[in-house]
Design a protein around this motif. Structure first.
Motif, PDB file in Angstrom:
ATOM      1  N   ASN A 170       0.816  -1.224   0.000  1.00 27.33           N
ATOM      2  CA  ASN A 170       0.000   0.000   0.000  1.00 27.33           C
ATOM      3  C   ASN A 170       0.846   1.269   0.000  1.00 27.33           C
ATOM      4  O   ASN A 170       0.567   2.228   0.718  1.00 27.33           O
ATOM      5  N   GLY A 171       1.915   1.265  -0.795  1.00 27.18           N
ATOM      6  CA  GLY A 171       2.730   2.464  -0.959  1.00 27.18           C
ATOM      7  C   GLY A 171       3.764   2.704   0.122  1.00 27.18           C
ATOM      8  O   GLY A 171       4.404   3.753   0.139  1.00 27.18           O
ATOM      9  N   LEU A 172       3.955   1.729   1.015  1.00 29.44           N
ATOM     10  CA  LEU A 172       4.958   1.874   2.073  1.00 29.44           C
ATOM     11  C   LEU A 172       5.750   0.577   2.200  1.00 29.44           C
ATOM     12  O   LEU A 172       5.208  -0.513   1.983  1.00 29.44           O
ATOM     13  N   TYR A 173       7.029   0.709   2.559  1.00 36.47           N
ATOM     14  CA  TYR A 173       7.830  -0.482   2.793  1.00 36.47           C
ATOM     15  C   TYR A 173       7.551  -1.027   4.192  1.00 36.47           C
ATOM     16  O   TYR A 173       7.635  -0.303   5.183  1.00 36.47           O
ATOM     17  N   LYS A 174       7.250  -2.305   4.249  1.00 33.60           N
ATOM     18  CA  LYS A 174       6.963  -2.943   5.538  1.00 33.60           C
ATOM     19  C   LYS A 174       8.246  -3.237   6.306  1.00 33.60           C
ATOM     20  O   LYS A 174       8.272  -3.166   7.541  1.00 33.60           O
TER      21      LYS A 174
END
Length: 203
Positions: A170-174
């Protein structure tokens, strides 16, 4: 006289309203950006497109250039025949066309005669960060995550560490990992290649 007096207050009211307005920023599409390049509007300008904004790129210092060149050459030897290594060349994302310091992309090289690498072509992106660490670990990071780049590395020159971003959701690095000089890491796409962090800085 009455008309001038009223007009004066009309102008003052307009100015007050303008000062309260938020700045409106014109954003450009990748297609717009390409047309500007083709028209020669950006000639002699060292720029890249990030999320619709045309940004000036910071000049490279000697250490930045040295690390970038030696690391790119190192990866060329390791990935010869299985990938192509690009240095400071554009990649094309949905709303951006950044120029990462190193991009390791799929073969054949002839794919990029008609277009720059797309996200699905990219195995690994690397930014060499000296004066741009904050930008590379925020705006650039989010730009690459939004494009679903699976493996993004930031070489933190000042702190002698390697920052690795993986698992974009969702557009972010986990996942974010910071590796010291005595650590080893393998690119996701090439698990058999062992990169010693110390060699990035001391080759």
């Amino acid at each position: 006289m009455t008309w001038n007096h009223e007009l004066k207050y009309y102008y003052v009211d307009c100015i007050n309203k303008l000062t309260k307005m938020e700045a409106i920023i014109a954003k450009f599409s990748v297609e717009d950006y390409h047309k500007m390049i083709e028209a020669g509007l950006l000639i002699y300008r060292d720029v890249e497109l990030i999320n619709g904004l045309i940004l000036e790129m910071s000049p490279e210092g000697t250490e930045h250039t040295y690390i970038g060149e030696t690391l790119a050459d190192y990866f060329r030897r390791l990935t010869q025949g299985i990938a192509w290594v690009r240095e400071a060349r554009p990649i094309t994302l949905t709303q951006s066309e950044p120029e990462p310091d190193i991009a390791i992309v799929r073969l054949p090289h002839s794919l990029y005669r008609s277009h720059h690498p797309y996200p699905e072509d990219i195995y690994l992106l690397i930014e060499i960060s000296h004066s741009t660490l904050k930008f590379d670990t925020s705006e650039k990071r989010n730009t690459y995550a939004a494009a679903n780049i699976q493996d993004y590395w930031v070489v933190d020159v000042n702190n002698k560490q390697l920052i690795i971003y993986r698992s974009p959701i969702n557009g972010l690095y986990k996942n974010e990992t910071r590796l010291s000089l005595d650590s080893q890491v393998s690119p996701l796409a090439f698990p058999d290649l062992n990169i010693i962090v110390n060699e990035i800085f001391n080759r």
